[in-house]
Design an enzyme around this catalytic site. Structure first.
Site, PDB file in Angstrom:
ATOM      1  N   CYS A 244       0.849  -1.264  -0.061  1.00 24.10           N
ATOM      2  CA  CYS A 244      -0.050  -0.130   0.210  1.00 24.10           C
ATOM      3  C   CYS A 244       0.858   1.271  -0.076  1.00 24.10           C
ATOM      4  CB  CYS A 244      -0.865  -0.034   1.268  1.00 24.10           C
ATOM      5  SG  CYS A 244      -0.151  -0.117   2.863  1.00 24.10           S
ATOM      6  N   ARG A 249      -2.137  -0.501   5.554  1.00 23.52           N
ATOM      7  CA  ARG A 249      -3.499  -1.121   4.709  1.00 23.52           C
ATOM      8  C   ARG A 249      -3.257  -2.696   4.309  1.00 23.52           C
ATOM      9  NH1 ARG A 249      -5.028   3.762   0.823  1.00 23.52           N
ATOM     10  NH2 ARG A 249      -2.543   3.907   1.277  1.00 23.52           N
TER      11      ARG A 249
END
Lengths: 287, 153
Positions: A244, A249
């Site tokens: 990410c 994430r």
């Protein structure tokens, strides 16, 4: 165990708020809250929960890296965690940071760990108890892990570059705007100094948030399979790297792929776009 | 150096032990709804943005008064972070009745004095978010006022 949980590849990696509510005084578990919101724990937390902040507690304070074995042993000892303790993670943002903290614990081989489905959002929505009392636990003697298991679940730039060149699966879990190169960071989030926008050529986009329901719980195994096996075409024996912006994430996606869907070879490229998008001559694709 | 209402808040935080600082920040965060727009209020400038990926809606609502000063109301979505809520209360109070140019000239170095170096280090630019949004709104207001003045000449 609910039908939803039993359909996951590793149902033991996920617990419900009901399960946790019945075990708040269980000495064999340690509840850990890990958030993006740095003051959220202070406003009230699950009784008995300790706070682990990704930046303060899990990152090296000088080099861009994680804490080493000594730092991890000290962190675990400080919270009275032993190798036999089941660490139950929960947090804000659909367990984004809880997954990140769990991933770091696994870098040191602490496998007895799970996530509360729905995290803080669900616990609060169910009007379950919160307290501002910070618990203290007797310091434990956590043995020094022999090494950090980077090779198993973490990918570095060179490995990711080789992965790209070999045409192996790369999953970009950022927002569509970040993937296309239209923006270089999440809207309204701090600009973390990325010079180029786009994605690693060949990477497929599957934003992390698609794996979560609006109440913060994980989607069902069937829904997740549709996202990753259906949309992306991932196969069980694939060697997968997720990334990410800074690896937070993609920790969520890593957890989904590894524990909920049972992909064996999944690594998180924590250097992610803040490294790739700044590296001189690293290949970038915009779309 | 700082507008008087803001200086008062800086003084309030000066010398607070870390636990009291955090407690005060949480109290300020909890009082953020007091600075939300009231029903029927009309503003001279509004900038409401929604981030679909992570953060929630933050709306900056600006009153421009006849004496040349401004005041702010801020609307916050339920997922907005605690520090952002605290900074909302601090800045709505700190910029109450202050002139736009003064707000633009306020250096950001007061933020660590209020929230503490530790929180700034942990969440760097997050703590400057509302300040940046308010300054942006003030810039737009001044540009509009300048354009209106030019049209009138």
């Amino acid at each position: 165990m609910s039908d939803k949980f039993s359909s996951y590849a590793h149902p033991e990696a996920l617990v419900s708020t009901d399960w946790l509510a019945a075990r708040l005084d269980d000495p064999s578990i340690r509840i850990v809250e890990s958030n993006e919101d740095v003051l959220l724990y202070d406003t009230g937390h699950i009784p008995g929960a300790v706070h682990i902040d990704w930046r303060r507690d899990l990152n090296d304070q000088t080099v861009r890296d994680y804490i080493g074995p000594e730092g991890f042993a000290a962190l675990a000892s400080r919270h009275g965690i032993t190798p036999d303790t089941t660490v139950v993670f929960y947090g804000d943002k659909s367990n984004w940071w809880a997954a990140y903290a769990l991933w770091v614990f696994q870098l040191f081989g602490h496998k007895k760990a799970c996530i509360v489905d729905g995290g803080r959002t669900k616990w609060v929505a169910e009007k379950r108890p919160l307290t501002r009392e910070v618990p203290t636990f007797a310091t434990s003697a956590y043995p020094l892990p022999p090494e950090r298991l980077d090779a198993e679940i973490r990918a570095f730039f060179g490995q990711t570059l080789a992965h790209h060149k070999a045409g192996l699966p790369l999953v970009d879990v950022r927002s569509p705007g970040e993937f296309s190169g239209e923006i270089t960071h999440m809207p309204e989030y701090p600009q973390e100094g990325v010079l180029r926008g786009g994605h690693i050529p060949g990477a497929k986009s599957q934003p992390w948030a698609k794996a979560a329901n609006p109440d913060g719980t994980f989607k069902t195994a069937e829904e997740l399979r549709a996202l990753y096996e259906g949309d992306l075409g991932l196969k069980k024996d694939d060697d997968i790297i997720a990334y990410c912006r800074i690896g937070e994430r993609s920790s969520h996606t890593w957890f989904v792929l590894k524990y909920l869907l049972g992909f064996d070879k999944v690594r998180n490229y924590d250097g992610s776009w803040t490294e790739w998008g700044n590296m001189v001559r690293s290949p970038v694709e915009r779309s | 150096m700082y507008p008087a209402p803001l200086q008062a808040l800086i003084d309030l935080f000066a010398g607070l032990p870390e636990t009291d600082r955090r407690e005060t920040l949480i109290n300020l965060a909890e009082s953020a709804p007091l600075h939300a727009p009231q029903e029927g209020e009309i503003f001279d400038l509004e900038d409401v943005r929604k981030d679909e990926e992570c953060t929630d809606t933050v709306g900056i609502h600006l009153h421009s008064h006849a004496d040349g000063t401004v005041s702010f109301r801020v609307s916050l979505g339920p997922q907005v972070q605690t520090l952002t809520r605290a900074m909302t209360s601090i800045l709505c109070q700190g910029f109450e009745g202050v002139k736009p140019q003064e707000i633009l000239e306020v250096p950001a170095d007061f933020v660590p004095k209020i929230v503490g170096a530790e929180l700034v280090r942990l969440r760097s630019q997050t703590v400057y978010y509302v300040l940046t949004r308010m300054k942006s709104a003030v810039k737009v207001l001044l540009n509009r006022q300048r354009a209106a003045a030019l049209e009138g000449t």
